[in-house]
Scaffold this active site. Structure first.
Site, PDB file in Angstrom:
ATOM      1  N   GLU A 398      46.189  -5.879 -36.442  1.00 25.44           N
ATOM      2  CA  GLU A 398      46.872  -6.528 -37.565  1.00 25.44           C
ATOM      3  C   GLU A 398      48.277  -6.986 -37.216  1.00 25.44           C
ATOM      4  O   GLU A 398      48.731  -8.046 -37.661  1.00 25.44           O
ATOM      5  CB  GLU A 398      46.940  -5.582 -38.777  1.00 25.44           C
ATOM      6  CG  GLU A 398      45.630  -5.405 -39.535  1.00 25.44           C
ATOM      7  CD  GLU A 398      44.700  -4.366 -38.930  1.00 25.44           C
ATOM      8  OE1 GLU A 398      45.048  -3.794 -37.872  1.00 25.44           O
ATOM      9  OE2 GLU A 398      43.621  -4.119 -39.510  1.00 25.44           O
ATOM     10  N   GLN A 420      41.581  -6.834 -43.980  1.00 23.10           N
ATOM     11  CA  GLN A 420      40.233  -6.520 -44.459  1.00 23.10           C
ATOM     12  C   GLN A 420      40.329  -5.759 -45.786  1.00 23.10           C
ATOM     13  O   GLN A 420      39.560  -6.003 -46.712  1.00 23.10           O
ATOM     14  CB  GLN A 420      39.485  -5.710 -43.403  1.00 23.10           C
ATOM     15  CG  GLN A 420      37.996  -5.763 -43.578  1.00 23.10           C
ATOM     16  CD  GLN A 420      37.266  -5.539 -42.279  1.00 23.10           C
ATOM     17  OE1 GLN A 420      37.300  -4.433 -41.725  1.00 23.10           O
ATOM     18  NE2 GLN A 420      36.590  -6.563 -41.773  1.00 23.10           N
ATOM     19  N   PHE A 421      41.293  -4.870 -45.859  1.00 21.87           N
ATOM     20  CA  PHE A 421      41.687  -4.220 -47.110  1.00 21.87           C
ATOM     21  C   PHE A 421      43.214  -4.200 -47.106  1.00 21.87           C
ATOM     22  O   PHE A 421      43.821  -4.030 -46.047  1.00 21.87           O
ATOM     23  CB  PHE A 421      41.145  -2.784 -47.195  1.00 21.87           C
ATOM     24  CG  PHE A 421      39.662  -2.729 -47.475  1.00 21.87           C
ATOM     25  CD1 PHE A 421      39.185  -2.515 -48.763  1.00 21.87           C
ATOM     26  CD2 PHE A 421      38.743  -2.920 -46.451  1.00 21.87           C
ATOM     27  CE1 PHE A 421      37.816  -2.485 -49.018  1.00 21.87           C
ATOM     28  CE2 PHE A 421      37.376  -2.890 -46.694  1.00 21.87           C
ATOM     29  CZ  PHE A 421      36.906  -2.665 -47.986  1.00 21.87           C
ATOM     30  N   ALA A 422      43.798  -4.340 -48.281  1.00 13.58           N
ATOM     31  CA  ALA A 422      45.262  -4.369 -48.363  1.00 13.58           C
ATOM     32  C   ALA A 422      45.875  -3.119 -47.729  1.00 13.58           C
ATOM     33  O   ALA A 422      46.982  -3.164 -47.183  1.00 13.58           O
ATOM     34  CB  ALA A 422      45.699  -4.487 -49.817  1.00 13.58           C
ATOM     35  N   PHE A 424      45.308  -1.756 -45.025  1.00 11.15           N
ATOM     36  CA  PHE A 424      45.523  -1.831 -43.577  1.00 11.15           C
ATOM     37  C   PHE A 424      46.743  -2.670 -43.198  1.00 11.15           C
ATOM     38  O   PHE A 424      47.071  -2.801 -42.022  1.00 11.15           O
ATOM     39  CB  PHE A 424      44.256  -2.355 -42.887  1.00 11.15           C
ATOM     40  CG  PHE A 424      43.049  -1.519 -43.209  1.00 11.15           C
ATOM     41  CD1 PHE A 424      43.158  -0.128 -43.264  1.00 11.15           C
ATOM     42  CD2 PHE A 424      41.828  -2.087 -43.503  1.00 11.15           C
ATOM     43  CE1 PHE A 424      42.072   0.665 -43.593  1.00 11.15           C
ATOM     44  CE2 PHE A 424      40.737  -1.296 -43.837  1.00 11.15           C
ATOM     45  CZ  PHE A 424      40.848   0.081 -43.890  1.00 11.15           C
ATOM     46  N   HIS A 465      41.230   2.768 -49.314  1.00 12.76           N
ATOM     47  CA  HIS A 465      40.602   1.476 -49.609  1.00 12.76           C
ATOM     48  C   HIS A 465      40.869   1.086 -51.054  1.00 12.76           C
ATOM     49  O   HIS A 465      40.120   0.320 -51.640  1.00 12.76           O
ATOM     50  CB  HIS A 465      39.089   1.535 -49.384  1.00 12.76           C
ATOM     51  CG  HIS A 465      38.684   1.557 -47.948  1.00 12.76           C
ATOM     52  ND1 HIS A 465      38.767   2.686 -47.166  1.00 12.76           N
ATOM     53  CD2 HIS A 465      38.206   0.577 -47.135  1.00 12.76           C
ATOM     54  CE1 HIS A 465      38.346   2.402 -45.946  1.00 12.76           C
ATOM     55  NE2 HIS A 465      38.001   1.130 -45.892  1.00 12.76           N
TER      56      HIS A 465
END
Ligand SMILES: Cc1ncc(C[n+]2csc(CCOP(=O)(O)OP(=O)(O)O)c2C)c(N)n1
Length: 659
Positions: A398, A420-422, A424, A465
């Site tokens: 990232e 992919q998910f906030a 991360f 998540h």
């Protein structure tokens, strides 16, 4: 030290000499000025000049270099006017950052240099982005990024080399191995025998050379750069060298054994090269003296210019107005009245697709977003339509990818980075808050990047998540934050985010993806960033919220038909719509602020404080805030529902109405 001049002409050798002596003489002067208290701090590159000078000389003028704190030779070899360079160090207006950042912390596109931020490693991801842009444009250019041996311990280095390897990016990752990171010797920093060996681990070429031999550096980089331009693959280049002075002047060199100093003193890059030129008859002592005299004169002239200026007069307006790149949004209306029923997730996908059509310089980057279509399938079919060059699967890197977004902007492109998910985004936090957010204010470089953030709870996905982390970014000047609550805004705000040259954090609530449908325009359109929407109109109370909060509040209001409320959907959190809030508070005199995010330090705290300060006389009740519990987000649905503020909202609303 052995110098092999190969076929280089006398003039080439002499030019290299002048380029090598220049940073040395500037440094010697700076050390005197430091002792006279005329400058504040100095990071010395004495002993390492051959690397910066040899590399810069070996590249084409329009190839980007991303130097570190010991690479004065890059700046002087690219012929930055010395007056301006010295002014930059003095923090005056003639410098490159309007006095806002120090030393080598600036970039100049005119000279194709992108200076560091203090964090060292992030440079590498930015280099990836520049190289990616060059590759996509078919330019056949190489990008060079500098690292100290210590800085290679950072994850940023690893991520960026890995991305460059996987994407075959034309980057030379230079490592100046000078034996120490501040006071920490190599033995306490890494275990590899040679940084060239690391190439094996990344599946790329690794080369190690004598960094004190300017001819060896120049010659190696010329041929490496030729290879990289043609084969479009990254290389690690280790340059063995030594730092002859302290990390910075105040820190000294007591921890360095004397024998090492003596050994490397004998390998001085400037003296040895000078001796070689004298011994081989390419230069005589008169020539050497003339070169030095000329440079000393340039230095004096530069200093006269720089010292003629005082620190800038401070202006709040000027400081604040440079936080964002200048941009005035023109809201785009849909071309026709055609509408279709679209879910929130479809609206995002449509906005993304139409933005890709509108901006042919827009590149999408994210994990699994290519053939797989992303974990939520937002980019399904995009590869077929736009190709893999613009729809890029990324390694799980990232930070490097966020940095690459800035690199693409530097080359005039636009980027989307999909988390992919906030949750991360933590991995890219530094790049976002320190690089993307600050680059325009620091040196006038916009970060034309949209970071998509699938956010929020309600899916029983546990603490990693489900988070709402918008307030982490709310506190960072330079970012914009949008957070649509419905399909119309989701598409319009996404398209608007891509039009805007500033970095935008785009929050999209996962629970709304497939649960919410509306008829929205088929055509491309934008929604104004910074403008709230009045969802319901009433007189008794103002409810300020965004995202899921809009739906929770609507549901409760449906249950309480006697309550007449203004329901404000902020839509943009940064900058948020103060006028809309003040206007409503003036009418209702009561305010409740609701968000899914945890309460302490949440966005409601800022808005509540602002209302208390600016609307105090209008209020008939204290501003009430309702948010998630101040805990991490639990997994079990019962616990998660308890965490979320929905169930507490109704009683809080009744409380504010009863005042
Ligand atoms: C992320 C981060 N951690 C710590 C520091 C403080 N710091 C600045 S330079 C430095 C040493 C860097 O060593 P190296 O990368 O080998 O470069 P050198 O100074 O030897 O040229 C440290 C620890 C920093 N700037 N950034």
């Amino acid at each position: 030290m052995k110098f092999d001049r190969k076929d280089y002409s006398d003039q080439q050798l002499l030019d290299l000499y002048t380029a090598l002596v220049r940073p040395r003489l500037i440094e010697e002067k700076m050390l005197i000025l430091l002792r006279q208290n005329k400058i504040s701090k100095w990071f010395s590159g004495i002993g390492q000049e051959a690397i910066a000078v040899g590399i810069t000389a070996a590249l084409e003028q329009d190839e980007y270099i991303l130097p570190m704190h010991r690479n004065l030779g890059v700046f002087t070899s690219r012929n930055l006017p010395l007056g301006r360079l010295f002014a930059q160090w003095q923090g005056t207006m003639m410098g490159y950052t309007k006095g806002r950042d120090r030393s080598f912390h600036f970039g100049t596109n005119e000279h194709h240099i992108v200076g560091m931020i203090s964090h060292l490693g992030p440079q590498n991801g930015v280099a990836d982005g520049i190289a990616l842009a060059s590759k996509l444009k078919g330019e056949k250019k190489v990008t060079v990024v500098f690292n100290g041996d210590g800085g290679t311990s950072e994850g940023d280095f690893h991520e960026a080399v890995n991305v460059a390897a996987v994407w075959d990016l034309p980057v030379i990752f230079v490592i100046e191995n000078n034996g120490y990171g501040l006071s920490t010797p190599s033995s306490e920093q890494f275990r590899c025998r040679s940084f060239a060996d690391k190439g094996i681990g990344y599946g790329i070429q690794g080369v190690s050379i004598d960094g004190n031999n300017v001819l060896e550096v120049y010659d190696t980089v010329r041929s490496l750069a030729d290879e990289v331009r043609v084969h479009q693959k990254p290389v690690i280049l280790e340059c063995m060298t030594f730092r002859m002075r302290g990390h910075e002047e105040a820190s000294g060199t007591k921890y360095v054994p004397k024998s090492l100093m003596e050994e490397w003193g004998r390998k001085d890059p400037v003296e040895n090269y000078e001796q070689f030129l004298l011994a081989s008859g390419v230069a005589d002592s008169q020539y050497v003296e003339e070169v030095k005299r000329g440079i000393r004169k340039e230095i004096e002239q530069g200093l006269n210019l720089a010292f003629a200026e005082t620190h800038p007069a401070a202006s709040i307006d000027q400081e604040v107005s440079d936080v964002y790149a200048p941009y005035s949004q023109t809201v785009v209306e849909p071309a026709t009245d055609n509408q279709s029923e679209r879910r929130y997730i479809d609206a995002i996908s449509d906005g993304l697709r139409q933005s890709m059509e509108r901006h042919d310089n827009l590149v999408l980057m994210g994990q699994d977003i290519a053939e797989y279509g992303g974990v939520f399938k937002i980019t399904e079919g995009f590869v077929e339509k736009f190709g893999k060059a613009r729809v890029r699967n990324t390694p799980i890197c990232e930070s490097a990818i966020a940095g690459a977004g800035l690199g693409l902007s530097i080359k005039g492109m636009k980027a989307m980075v999909e988390m992919q998910f906030a949750d991360f985004v933590t991995e890219a936090f530094n790049q976002i808050v320190n690089n993307l957010a600050k680059s325009h204010w620091r040196w006038g470089q916009p970060s034309d990047v949209v970071v998509r953030m699938p956010t929020g709870a309600g899916t029983a996905a546990g603490p990693y998540h489900s988070q709402s982390n918008e307030s982490w970014f709310f506190h960072t000047p330079g970012l914009k934050i949008v957070y649509p609550s419905n399909p119309y805004d989701a598409k319009g705000l996404l398209c608007a985010s891509f039009d805007d040259p500033n970095p935008v954090m785009y929050f999209e609530h996962k629970l709304l993806y497939r649960s919410l449908k509306a008829a929205i325009p088929d055509d491309y359109y934008t929604v104004e960033i910074g403008k709230a929407r009045l969802v319901r109109e009433g007189n008794d109370v103002t409810i300020i919220t965004y995202g899921m909060g809009v739906h929770w509040a609507s549901e409760i209001l449906d249950q309480l038909p006697s309550v007449s409320a203004d329901l404000i959907d902020l839509r943009t959190l940064l900058p948020w719509d103060k006028d809309a809030v003040a206007h409503s508070v003036e009418k209702t005199s009561r305010v409740i602020i609701l968000h899914e995010d945890t309460l302490t330090g949440g966005i409601s705290a800022e808005i509540g404080a602002w209302i208390s300060e600016h609307c105090f006389k209008m209020l008939d009740a204290p501003v009430i805030r309702v948010g998630g519990l101040d805990t991490p987000i639990p997994f079990a649905p019962t616990l998660e529902a308890n965490f979320l503020p929905k169930t507490r909202f109704r009683s809080a609303l009744e409380r504010v109405l009863a005042f």
